[in-house]
Scaffold this active site. Structure first.
Site, PDB file in Angstrom:
ATOM      1  N   ASP A 234       0.817  -1.213   0.000  1.00  7.56           N
ATOM      2  CA  ASP A 234       0.000   0.000   0.000  1.00  7.56           C
ATOM      3  C   ASP A 234       0.850   1.262   0.000  1.00  7.56           C
ATOM      4  O   ASP A 234       0.314   2.371  -0.017  1.00  7.56           O
ATOM      5  CB  ASP A 234      -0.924   0.018   1.226  1.00  7.56           C
ATOM      6  CG  ASP A 234      -2.259  -0.668   0.948  1.00  7.56           C
ATOM      7  OD1 ASP A 234      -2.759  -0.549  -0.184  1.00  7.56           O
ATOM      8  OD2 ASP A 234      -2.789  -1.320   1.862  1.00  7.56           O
ATOM      9  N   ASP A 235       2.171   1.115   0.042  1.00  7.68           N
ATOM     10  CA  ASP A 235       3.080   2.258   0.071  1.00  7.68           C
ATOM     11  C   ASP A 235       3.133   2.881  -1.323  1.00  7.68           C
ATOM     12  O   ASP A 235       3.711   2.312  -2.256  1.00  7.68           O
ATOM     13  CB  ASP A 235       4.465   1.788   0.509  1.00  7.68           C
ATOM     14  CG  ASP A 235       5.415   2.937   0.798  1.00  7.68           C
ATOM     15  OD1 ASP A 235       5.473   3.880  -0.003  1.00  7.68           O
ATOM     16  OD2 ASP A 235       6.107   2.874   1.833  1.00  7.68           O
TER      17      ASP A 235
END
Length: 286
Positions: A234-235
């Site tokens: 999700d970065d």
């Protein structure tokens, strides 16, 4: 050092090109340490100077143990390099940074705070928030000048959210950080217990606390618990680094990123760190 500090504005992990300086919380006191490296790449030597108030073998052992974990000195990279030699694309990423060890934050609170600070903000802004937290809590008072000592969970847990808001943190993040520090203090977040959990159980436990979502949990699993197989999918910054390196024409989402990094199964976090270094190199920092 750049894998650890990430941005030049970091006043907690300081680097002047030759010496890395940091203040470590050891046995209830703050101990400034200064590290230099000598020797060649094949046989490097790490020299540590600690500003101890008294000669104390217990403190010295604790510093040695903390730095070993924090700097990834006990991580065996041979299997990762073996895989890279069989993957030309991966080798091109890894080769310029051979010897990089995967770093970890020295305390659970610092790992959590670092993740929360960067939620929906740029890394540069997140680093500034961490600097201000260190100053506001007790870091500057404990050491005088940079590097600031990152505060203990006791110090942060005794703060009010309004004190964090005064140094730029949002109301929600301020409440989260104080709550997490208090959870560490009362044993709800106990490092040794958490270390023994599976990835899924650890992620669930972390996400049971207010303000901790999937990205924060995965980030802490990598940077706080040293689970170097975890790529925080999700970065957004990491996904952009991956897209740039692989020259992808479509943006990645969480599912696509997880599928993509399976080709480096067991080493996703190491790929993550090397992509970070590549980005820092392209930006001219290293």
């Amino acid at each position: 050092m750049w894998t650890l500090r990430r941005r030049a504005e970091n006043a907690i992990d300081c680097w002047d090109g030759k010496t890395y300086s940091r203040v470590l919380p050891v046995h209830g006191i703050y101990v400034p340490v200064h590290l230099t490296q000598s020797g060649d790449a094949a046989s490097p030597q790490l020299r540590v100077i600690a500003e101890l108030p008294l000669s104390n073998p217990g403190i010295k052992r604790s510093i040695r143990s903390m730095l070993t974990v924090m700097l990834g000195l006990n991580v065996d990279l041979r299997n990762f390099y073996r895989m890279a030699r069989g993957d030309a694309k991966l080798l091109s990423l890894v080769k310029p940074f051979v010897g990089m060890r995967p770093p970890r934050f020295p305390t659970l609170l610092e790992a959590l705070a670092s993740a929360v600070a960067c939620q929906q903000l740029s890394l540069a802004v997140g680093i500034q928030l961490l600097n201000r937290l260190a100053q506001q809590a007790n870091g500057e008072a404990a050491h005088g000048l940079a590097p600031f000592a990152f505060p203990t969970s006791t110090a942060v847990g005794s703060m009010s959210p309004d004190e964090l808001r005064a140094c730029g943190w949002s109301a929600a993040k301020a409440r989260t950080i104080v709550s997490l520090a208090q959870a560490i203090n009362n044993g709800q977040l106990e490092n040794v217990e958490l270390q023994g959990l599976s990835d899924e159980a650890l992620s669930d436990r972390l996400q049971s606390h207010r303000g901790i979502g999937r990205w924060t949990a995965e980030y802490v699993m990598l940077r706080g618990f040293g689970r170097t197989h975890v790529f925080p999918a999700d970065d957004v910054g990491a996904r952009h680094n991956l897209e740039s390196w692989l020259q992808l024409t479509r943006p990645l989402d969480y599912a696509a990123t997880r599928t993509l990094v399976r080709r480096w199964d067991g080493f996703g976090g190491l790929v993550y760190f090397n992509l970070l270094l590549r980005n820092l190199q392209l930006a001219g920092h290293i």
